[in-house]
Design a protein around this motif. Structure first.
Motif, short mmCIF file in Angstrom:
data_model
loop_
_atom_site.label_atom_id
_atom_site.label_comp_id
_atom_site.label_asym_id
_atom_site.label_seq_id
_atom_site.Cartn_x
_atom_site.Cartn_y
_atom_site.Cartn_z
N ARG A 1 -28.86 18.15 -20.85
CA ARG A 1 -27.97 17.95 -19.56
C ARG A 1 -26.72 18.94 -19.69
O ARG A 1 -26.15 19.59 -18.71
CB ARG A 1 -27.20 16.50 -19.77
CG ARG A 1 -28.19 15.44 -19.28
CD ARG A 1 -27.46 14.15 -19.11
NE ARG A 1 -28.09 13.37 -20.13
CZ ARG A 1 -27.34 12.43 -20.92
NH1 ARG A 1 -26.32 12.38 -20.94
NH2 ARG A 1 -28.02 11.75 -21.62
N ARG A 2 -26.39 19.52 -20.95
CA ARG A 2 -25.41 20.57 -21.11
C ARG A 2 -25.86 21.95 -20.41
O ARG A 2 -25.00 22.73 -19.82
CB ARG A 2 -25.01 20.83 -22.62
CG ARG A 2 -23.85 20.04 -22.94
CD ARG A 2 -23.39 20.42 -24.17
NE ARG A 2 -23.93 19.36 -25.36
CZ ARG A 2 -24.20 19.47 -26.57
NH1 ARG A 2 -23.82 20.90 -27.17
NH2 ARG A 2 -24.19 18.50 -27.38
N TRP A 3 -27.07 22.19 -20.34
CA TRP A 3 -27.65 23.41 -19.79
C TRP A 3 -27.58 23.42 -18.29
O TRP A 3 -27.83 24.40 -17.60
CB TRP A 3 -29.15 23.53 -20.35
CG TRP A 3 -29.34 24.18 -21.74
CD1 TRP A 3 -29.53 23.24 -22.82
CD2 TRP A 3 -28.73 25.41 -22.28
NE1 TRP A 3 -29.17 24.02 -23.97
CE2 TRP A 3 -28.72 25.61 -23.82
CE3 TRP A 3 -28.32 26.36 -21.63
CZ2 TRP A 3 -28.60 26.47 -24.42
CZ3 TRP A 3 -28.17 27.67 -22.26
CH2 TRP A 3 -28.25 27.63 -23.70
N ILE A 4 -27.60 22.28 -17.65
CA ILE A 4 -27.58 22.04 -16.16
C ILE A 4 -26.53 22.99 -15.60
O ILE A 4 -26.81 23.63 -14.59
CB ILE A 4 -27.91 20.78 -15.72
CG1 ILE A 4 -29.52 20.40 -16.21
CG2 ILE A 4 -27.84 20.57 -14.32
CD1 ILE A 4 -29.67 18.67 -15.65
N PRO A 5 -25.39 22.49 -15.94
CA PRO A 5 -24.15 23.21 -15.29
C PRO A 5 -24.34 24.70 -15.71
O PRO A 5 -23.84 25.59 -14.74
CB PRO A 5 -22.93 22.53 -15.94
CG PRO A 5 -23.30 21.30 -16.35
CD PRO A 5 -24.86 21.55 -16.80
N LEU A 6 -24.58 25.10 -16.63
CA LEU A 6 -24.74 26.34 -17.13
C LEU A 6 -25.49 27.35 -16.27
O LEU A 6 -25.52 28.40 -15.93
CB LEU A 6 -25.01 26.60 -18.65
CG LEU A 6 -25.05 28.24 -19.18
CD1 LEU A 6 -23.64 28.49 -19.06
CD2 LEU A 6 -25.42 28.14 -20.52
N ALA B 1 -27.02 26.51 -13.36
CA ALA B 1 -26.19 26.39 -12.00
C ALA B 1 -25.24 27.53 -11.93
O ALA B 1 -25.12 28.25 -10.77
CB ALA B 1 -25.69 24.98 -11.55
N ILE B 2 -24.34 27.72 -12.90
CA ILE B 2 -23.26 28.77 -12.57
C ILE B 2 -24.05 30.14 -12.62
O ILE B 2 -23.70 30.97 -12.06
CB ILE B 2 -22.37 28.68 -13.85
CG1 ILE B 2 -21.41 27.46 -13.69
CG2 ILE B 2 -21.60 29.86 -13.88
CD1 ILE B 2 -20.49 27.01 -14.75
#
Length: 195
Positions: free
Chosen positions: A47-52, A54-55
């Motif tokens: 789940r930590r990789w999803i925002p990364l 997306a950015i």
């Protein structure tokens, strides 16, 4: 057993009378690390990789848009005399060239129109592919986009010099083009500047 006692601490009381507590370093002393359930750790890290991700995708899209904008801005403008003077440097490059359409030089072709433009007494034959703008004609200041091809200039876009966006971005060139057009027409108001 006292509720405050940790059953695994070396000073813990014996549980249910099973003998004395284990001493540190003895075989009965449990030194295994305590970890939580392993299944809970995996989803949290993914789940930590999803925002990364997306950015990163957003930055890539922004970079592409910026690159396209800079590419358009890098299409330089030259007057005919400047372009002819720098022809060896401009060969194979796409750029914009400004000049005035020479009277009597416009000829319709199957693919567009051929004509000659001039600026400061320097002329350049042009082969344009496509339909010219409605206001296109003799002695009209134009901006052509294309590249040198053979002895002339191959164009695929014609902007009439009176386009508001071009006027705002290039006020000095507009004044120069108007003076040159007036000189071609033999206008007594030559040098009067923009209308």
């Amino acid at each position: 057993m006292d509720v405050t006692d940790d059953p695994e601490s070396p000073d813990a009381e014996p549980v249910n009378g099973e003998g004395a507590p284990s001493a540190p370093g003895s075989a009965d002393f449990d030194l295994a690390p305590r970890t939580g359930p392993s299944s809970a750790a995996a989803p949290r890290s993914s789940r930590r990789w999803i925002p990364l991700v997306a950015i990163v995708l957003l930055l890539a899209a922004l970079g592409f848009v910026l690159f396209q904008g800079l590419n358009d801005a890098a299409t330089f403008f030259y007057n005919v005399d400047e372009a002819v003077e720098q022809r060896s440097d401009l060969e194979g490059e796409r750029f914009r060239m400004q000049g005035n359409v020479v009277e009597g030089s416009v000829e319709q072709t199957d693919t567009g129109v051929d004509f000659v433009i001039t600026f400061e007494g320097v002329e350049m034959p042009v082969t344009h592919t496509g339909t010219p703008p409605e206001l296109f004609g003799s002695q009209i200041p134009v901006v052509l986009e294309g590249s040198f091809e053979g002895d002339g200039f191959a164009s695929d876009e014609i902007l009439i010099r009176h386009d508001n966006e071009y006027d705002e971005e290039n006020p000095d060139r507009v004044a120069d083009a108007e003076r040159d057009a007036q000189a071609l027409a033999g206008d007594p108001a030559e040098g009067a500047g923009p209308r």
